[in-house]
Write a protein that holds these residues in place. Structure first.
Motif, short mmCIF file in Angstrom:
data_model
loop_
_atom_site.label_atom_id
_atom_site.label_comp_id
_atom_site.label_asym_id
_atom_site.label_seq_id
_atom_site.Cartn_x
_atom_site.Cartn_y
_atom_site.Cartn_z
N GLY A 319 -10.70 0.44 13.22
CA GLY A 319 -9.25 0.38 13.13
C GLY A 319 -8.77 0.87 11.78
N ILE A 320 -7.63 0.37 11.36
CA ILE A 320 -7.01 0.79 10.11
C ILE A 320 -6.19 -0.36 9.55
CG2 ILE A 320 -4.98 1.74 11.29
CD1 ILE A 320 -4.91 3.93 9.14
N LEU A 321 -6.11 -0.45 8.21
CA LEU A 321 -5.31 -1.48 7.55
C LEU A 321 -3.93 -0.94 7.20
CD1 LEU A 321 -7.91 -2.93 5.02
CD2 LEU A 321 -7.33 -3.79 7.28
N ALA A 322 -2.99 -1.83 6.97
CA ALA A 322 -1.67 -1.44 6.50
C ALA A 322 -1.72 -1.11 5.02
CB ALA A 322 -0.66 -2.55 6.76
N GLU A 323 -0.75 -0.35 4.59
CA GLU A 323 -0.63 -0.03 3.16
C GLU A 323 -0.15 -1.24 2.38
OE1 GLU A 323 -1.01 2.21 -0.15
OE2 GLU A 323 -1.32 3.07 1.85
N GLN A 324 0.70 -2.08 3.01
CA GLN A 324 1.31 -3.21 2.33
C GLN A 324 0.42 -4.46 2.43
OE1 GLN A 324 2.86 -1.24 4.50
NE2 GLN A 324 4.23 -0.15 3.12
N THR A 325 0.53 -5.31 1.42
CA THR A 325 -0.12 -6.62 1.43
C THR A 325 0.95 -7.69 1.22
OG1 THR A 325 -0.54 -6.59 -0.96
CG2 THR A 325 -2.25 -5.68 0.47
N PHE A 326 0.68 -8.88 1.74
CA PHE A 326 1.66 -9.97 1.66
C PHE A 326 0.99 -11.22 1.10
CE2 PHE A 326 2.82 -7.39 5.45
CZ PHE A 326 3.95 -6.79 4.91
N SER A 327 1.63 -11.83 0.13
CA SER A 327 1.07 -13.04 -0.47
C SER A 327 2.13 -14.12 -0.65
CB SER A 327 0.45 -12.71 -1.84
OG SER A 327 1.39 -12.11 -2.69
N THR A 328 3.27 -13.94 -0.02
CA THR A 328 4.33 -14.94 -0.09
C THR A 328 5.36 -14.64 0.99
OG1 THR A 328 5.96 -16.02 -1.54
CG2 THR A 328 5.74 -13.64 -1.73
N GLY A 329 6.20 -15.62 1.29
CA GLY A 329 7.34 -15.40 2.17
C GLY A 329 6.97 -15.28 3.64
N ARG A 330 7.93 -14.69 4.39
CA ARG A 330 7.80 -14.52 5.83
C ARG A 330 8.01 -13.05 6.18
NH1 ARG A 330 11.81 -19.38 7.63
NH2 ARG A 330 12.93 -18.61 5.80
N GLN A 331 7.14 -12.52 7.04
CA GLN A 331 7.23 -11.13 7.45
C GLN A 331 7.06 -11.03 8.96
OE1 GLN A 331 4.88 -11.94 4.89
NE2 GLN A 331 6.41 -11.51 3.31
N TYR A 332 7.68 -9.97 9.52
CA TYR A 332 7.60 -9.74 10.96
C TYR A 332 7.55 -8.24 11.18
CZ TYR A 332 9.10 -9.46 15.85
OH TYR A 332 9.19 -9.18 17.19
N TRP A 333 6.66 -7.80 12.08
CA TRP A 333 6.60 -6.40 12.45
C TRP A 333 6.30 -6.29 13.94
CZ3 TRP A 333 3.16 -8.90 9.28
CH2 TRP A 333 1.83 -8.99 9.71
N GLU A 334 6.66 -5.14 14.51
CA GLU A 334 6.46 -4.90 15.94
C GLU A 334 5.62 -3.65 16.14
OE1 GLU A 334 10.68 -6.90 17.48
OE2 GLU A 334 10.26 -4.79 17.89
N VAL A 335 4.76 -3.69 17.19
CA VAL A 335 3.85 -2.59 17.47
C VAL A 335 4.00 -2.20 18.94
CG1 VAL A 335 1.47 -1.78 17.35
CG2 VAL A 335 2.25 -3.56 15.77
N ASP A 336 4.21 -0.90 19.16
CA ASP A 336 4.32 -0.37 20.51
C ASP A 336 2.92 0.00 21.01
OD1 ASP A 336 4.73 1.17 22.81
OD2 ASP A 336 6.65 1.93 22.08
N VAL A 337 2.48 -0.70 22.08
CA VAL A 337 1.16 -0.44 22.67
C VAL A 337 1.29 0.02 24.12
CG1 VAL A 337 -0.10 -1.99 21.13
CG2 VAL A 337 0.98 -2.93 23.17
N THR A 338 2.42 0.63 24.43
CA THR A 338 2.71 1.05 25.81
C THR A 338 1.63 1.98 26.36
OG1 THR A 338 5.07 0.90 25.29
CG2 THR A 338 4.47 2.07 27.30
#
Length: 467
Positions: A319-338
């Motif tokens: 697979g592949i990793l995201a460019e961004q990293t998260f170490s605080t707060g709340r995050q949400y993302w959506e992925v199209d797997v149609t």
């Protein structure tokens, strides 16, 4: 400067003798409180034949004696004279042109500056609008009065608005609170209905399994009895027994893997999109078996994806990793797997000091949701976790919600606004990175890309700030 002049004028009045109209000279203060020069009071009283009265208020003094010099008033008089002299000198300087040492006579309306006569003769002010300085000052005072009048009206309007705010005609707080209460009540009712449906589905599943068990027990007993029958009777009943067996066993196979319930949560996806982040894929972290698009928003399985039929779970490492990293707060993302029959989504964290997630021994550092297609059904599996449920149709878009402080990772069916699976109490101690895997592909089927959905920025912009 005007305020200073007014104060000095008051001071000048206080240190001036009411008889000679000059500054005090050896001032004395009589019993009524008025002060005069000692010589002026003495001369005034000598001219009076019968009574000794105050030249200011005419109050009579019985003894007629001249008081001693008021030393404090004498010092105040000397200080006042000095201050008034300095102010007059400063005013004299301000009223004169520093270049030509002449008194300001005119005012330049273009440059908004006072001018002397010689300044007016300069070509610099030749075509400018000039007016006498007294006239310009009067015009400016009138403008100031107009501005002051406007400010006064504005202040009155503000005072009215403040008064209206204190006793508002429309009670917005109460009305908005009532609307939120209505929403809370609606959600509570929806929660009750949802939990009741889950309870009913669970009971129906339990009843169905009980019936399956009874069917199996009955069939086993019938087979056991048939085994003791004479050969001819056994063969005569063989067709019927095999028919019962073929009808019961497939039902049992379907009951082994439970179905994932679809329970929509109204408004959940819209609320989560408050925390939607714009993420992209890091090509440097990509497995050699995936192809990353130039926009860094899409990835698909490469043609040479390894098909390990003996150990298919190793495919989640590709697979592949995201460019961004998260170490605080709340995050949400959506992925199209149609366009994908099978895929893996999740996060990677090195909180246990493990290796990169695409290596086979790094599973303790990942939290994954996997979709596997089995004939016509799609099966959701979690790692780690106990989810192993099937759904009758594909889920075209998956929402991923991460809350770092509570260690929460949740997957949603975006189109149905329903929950798929939730990891909780993950002990994050290091940054978290999203993972995307567009496989493994199915034999004979060419999959499309896995796509990061764009941020929907128009929602809630009027009510919430950026996170």
């Amino acid at each position: 400067m005007t305020a200073a002049i007014e104060m000095l004028q008051k001071l000048q009045k206080e240190i001036t003798c009411g008889i000679c109209r000059n500054y005090f000279s050896q001032p004395v203060t009589i019993k009524c409180g008025h002060s005069f020069c000692q010589a002026c009071l003495s001369m005034c009283w000598r001219s009076e034949a019968l009574a000794f009265s105050c030249p200011e208020c005419r109050q009579v003094s019985l003894d007629g004696e001249i008081p001693a010099v008021n030393e404090q008033l004498a010092q105040l008089t000397a200080l006042g004279q000095q201050l008034i002299h300095q102010l007059l000198q400063r005013t004299e300087v301000q009223n004169h042109c520093a270049t030509h040492n002449q008194v300001f006579k005119l005012f330049c309306g273009d440059d908004q500056t006072p001018l002397c006569v010689r300044c007016c003769q300069s070509p610099e002010h030749g075509a400018h609008m000039l007016s006498p300085i007294d006239e310009a000052a009067q015009n400016f005072r009138e403008k100031l009065q107009n501005i002051q009048s406007q400010l006064g009206k504005g202040l009155e309007e503000i005072e009215k608005l403040i008064a209206e705010e204190k006793r508002p005609v429309v009670t917005w707080n109460w009305m908005i609170s009532e609307e939120y209460n209505k929403l809370h009540q609606f959600l509570m009712e929806e929660e009750t209905r949802c939990l009741e449906r889950i309870k009913e589905v669970k009971k129906a599943s339990k009843d169905r399994l009980s019936r399956y068990r009874q069917s199996l027990q009955d069939l086993m007993l019938e087979l056991e009895e048939a085994g003791h029958q004479p050969n001819v009777e056994l063969l005569q009943d063989l067709k019927e027994l095999l028919g019962k067996t073929s009808s019961v066993l497939p039902q049992m196979a379907k009951a082994v893997v439970p179905e994932l319930g679809d329970y929509p949560i109204p408004g959940m996806i819209e609320m989560l999109r408050r925390f939607q982040v714009d993420i992209s894929m890091n090509p440097a972290s990509a497995s050699p078996y995936v192809t990353v698009y130039e926009d860094l928003k899409s990835v698909k399985a490469a043609d040479d994806w390894p098909m390990d039929t003996k150990n298919p779970d190793t495919s989640v490492c590709h697979g592949i990793l995201a460019e961004q990293t998260f170490s605080t707060g709340r995050q949400y993302w959506e992925v199209d797997v149609t366009q994908l029959p099978q895929w893996v989504l999740g996060i990677y964290t090195c909180y246990l000091g493990k290796k990169r997630p695409r290596e086979a021994d790094s599973y303790d550092s990942v939290f994954l949701l996997r979709c596997v297609k089995n004939k016509e059904d799609y099966c959701f599996q979690s790692y780690p976790g106990s989810l192993n449920h099937y759904v009758k149709g594909p889920v075209p878009r998956v929402g991923v919600y991460l809350e770092y402080s509570s260690g929460t990772l949740v997957f949603y069916n975006v189109h149905h606004s329903s929950l798929i699976y939730k990891f909780q109490s993950i002990p994050f101690t290091a940054p978290v990175i999203p993972i995307f895997s567009p496989g493994p592909p199915l034999l004979g089927i060419k999959p499309g890309p896995m796509i990061l959905c764009p941020v929907i920025s128009h929602l809630y912009t009027c009510c919430y700030s950026s996170h």
